[in-house]
Design a protein around this motif. Sequence first.
Motif, PDB file in Angstrom:
ATOM      1  N   LEU A   4      34.110  68.190  57.029  1.00 27.71           N
ATOM      2  CA  LEU A   4      34.061  67.369  55.723  1.00 27.71           C
ATOM      3  C   LEU A   4      35.295  68.163  54.751  1.00 27.71           C
ATOM      4  O   LEU A   4      35.166  69.654  54.673  1.00 27.71           O
ATOM      5  CB  LEU A   4      32.614  67.930  55.207  1.00 27.71           C
ATOM      6  N   VAL A   5      35.638  67.522  53.788  1.00 23.99           N
ATOM      7  CA  VAL A   5      36.829  68.218  52.857  1.00 23.99           C
ATOM      8  C   VAL A   5      36.342  67.395  51.527  1.00 23.99           C
ATOM      9  O   VAL A   5      36.583  66.359  51.235  1.00 23.99           O
ATOM     10  CB  VAL A   5      38.186  68.014  53.416  1.00 23.99           C
ATOM     11  N   LEU A  31      26.726  58.919  60.631  1.00 26.75           N
ATOM     12  CA  LEU A  31      25.947  60.033  60.380  1.00 26.75           C
ATOM     13  C   LEU A  31      24.713  59.716  59.715  1.00 26.75           C
ATOM     14  O   LEU A  31      24.615  58.734  59.221  1.00 26.75           O
ATOM     15  CB  LEU A  31      26.948  60.707  59.024  1.00 26.75           C
ATOM     16  N   ASP A  32      23.782  60.568  59.809  1.00 31.15           N
ATOM     17  CA  ASP A  32      22.121  60.150  59.548  1.00 31.15           C
ATOM     18  C   ASP A  32      22.184  60.099  57.801  1.00 31.15           C
ATOM     19  O   ASP A  32      21.544  59.260  57.330  1.00 31.15           O
ATOM     20  CB  ASP A  32      21.280  60.910  60.175  1.00 31.15           C
ATOM     21  N   ALA A  33      22.914  60.768  57.463  1.00 31.31           N
ATOM     22  CA  ALA A  33      22.844  60.991  55.987  1.00 31.31           C
ATOM     23  C   ALA A  33      24.099  62.041  55.495  1.00 31.31           C
ATOM     24  O   ALA A  33      24.380  62.732  56.252  1.00 31.31           O
ATOM     25  CB  ALA A  33      21.369  61.580  55.369  1.00 31.31           C
ATOM     26  N   ALA A  52      21.227  58.350  52.495  1.00 30.84           N
ATOM     27  CA  ALA A  52      21.043  57.936  53.823  1.00 30.84           C
ATOM     28  C   ALA A  52      21.868  56.702  54.420  1.00 30.84           C
ATOM     29  O   ALA A  52      22.358  56.132  53.539  1.00 30.84           O
ATOM     30  CB  ALA A  52      19.667  57.627  54.232  1.00 30.84           C
ATOM     31  N   ARG A  53      21.885  56.741  55.727  1.00 31.44           N
ATOM     32  CA  ARG A  53      22.691  55.661  56.264  1.00 31.44           C
ATOM     33  C   ARG A  53      22.417  54.366  55.878  1.00 31.44           C
ATOM     34  O   ARG A  53      23.268  53.325  55.642  1.00 31.44           O
ATOM     35  CB  ARG A  53      22.709  55.670  57.941  1.00 31.44           C
ATOM     36  N   LYS A  96      27.325  67.901  52.416  1.00 36.42           N
ATOM     37  CA  LYS A  96      26.562  68.053  53.778  1.00 36.42           C
ATOM     38  C   LYS A  96      26.504  66.967  54.697  1.00 36.42           C
ATOM     39  O   LYS A  96      25.977  65.748  53.929  1.00 36.42           O
ATOM     40  CB  LYS A  96      25.230  68.899  53.397  1.00 36.42           C
ATOM     41  N   ALA A  97      26.580  67.037  55.873  1.00 35.37           N
ATOM     42  CA  ALA A  97      26.402  65.554  56.525  1.00 35.37           C
ATOM     43  C   ALA A  97      25.624  66.222  57.874  1.00 35.37           C
ATOM     44  O   ALA A  97      25.327  67.162  58.167  1.00 35.37           O
ATOM     45  CB  ALA A  97      27.616  65.226  57.221  1.00 35.37           C
ATOM     46  N   ASN A  98      24.341  65.153  57.983  1.00 32.52           N
ATOM     47  CA  ASN A  98      23.512  65.239  59.012  1.00 32.52           C
ATOM     48  C   ASN A  98      23.806  64.276  60.285  1.00 32.52           C
ATOM     49  O   ASN A  98      23.819  63.037  60.048  1.00 32.52           O
ATOM     50  CB  ASN A  98      22.136  65.151  58.684  1.00 32.52           C
TER      51      ASN A  98
END
Length: 115
Positions: A4-5, A31-33, A52-53, A96-98
């Motif tokens: 992630l940038v 990505l989930d969120a 969220a997605r 942030k990514a999940n």
Amino acid sequence: QVQLVESGGGLVQAGGSLRLSCAASTNAFSLDAMGWYRQAPGKQREWLATLARSGFTNYADSVKGRFSISRDNAKNTVYLQMNSLKPEDTAVYYCKANRWAADYWGQGTQVTVSS
């Protein structure tokens, strides 16, 4: 792995606006969120917003009505539009990514709001 940038931080006067960007190295739909956090000097990292997605969004009370999270699927990018900025919004902002119960963080971008 997901990289992630973040970009778009800077110095702005109180009452002004900034738009932060977070570019993901993978398809955003995988990505989930995705979300935004911030950390001011001497303080804990604070959650700000989640997308969220499904498109569902959620905001912290401290930024509700002033900040808006959105995404551009074609660019695999999530944005944080920040309006009516206050000096207390000064912090390093993180994306942030999940995905699959794993969290991925960007390197952060500094936002400074002068009074």
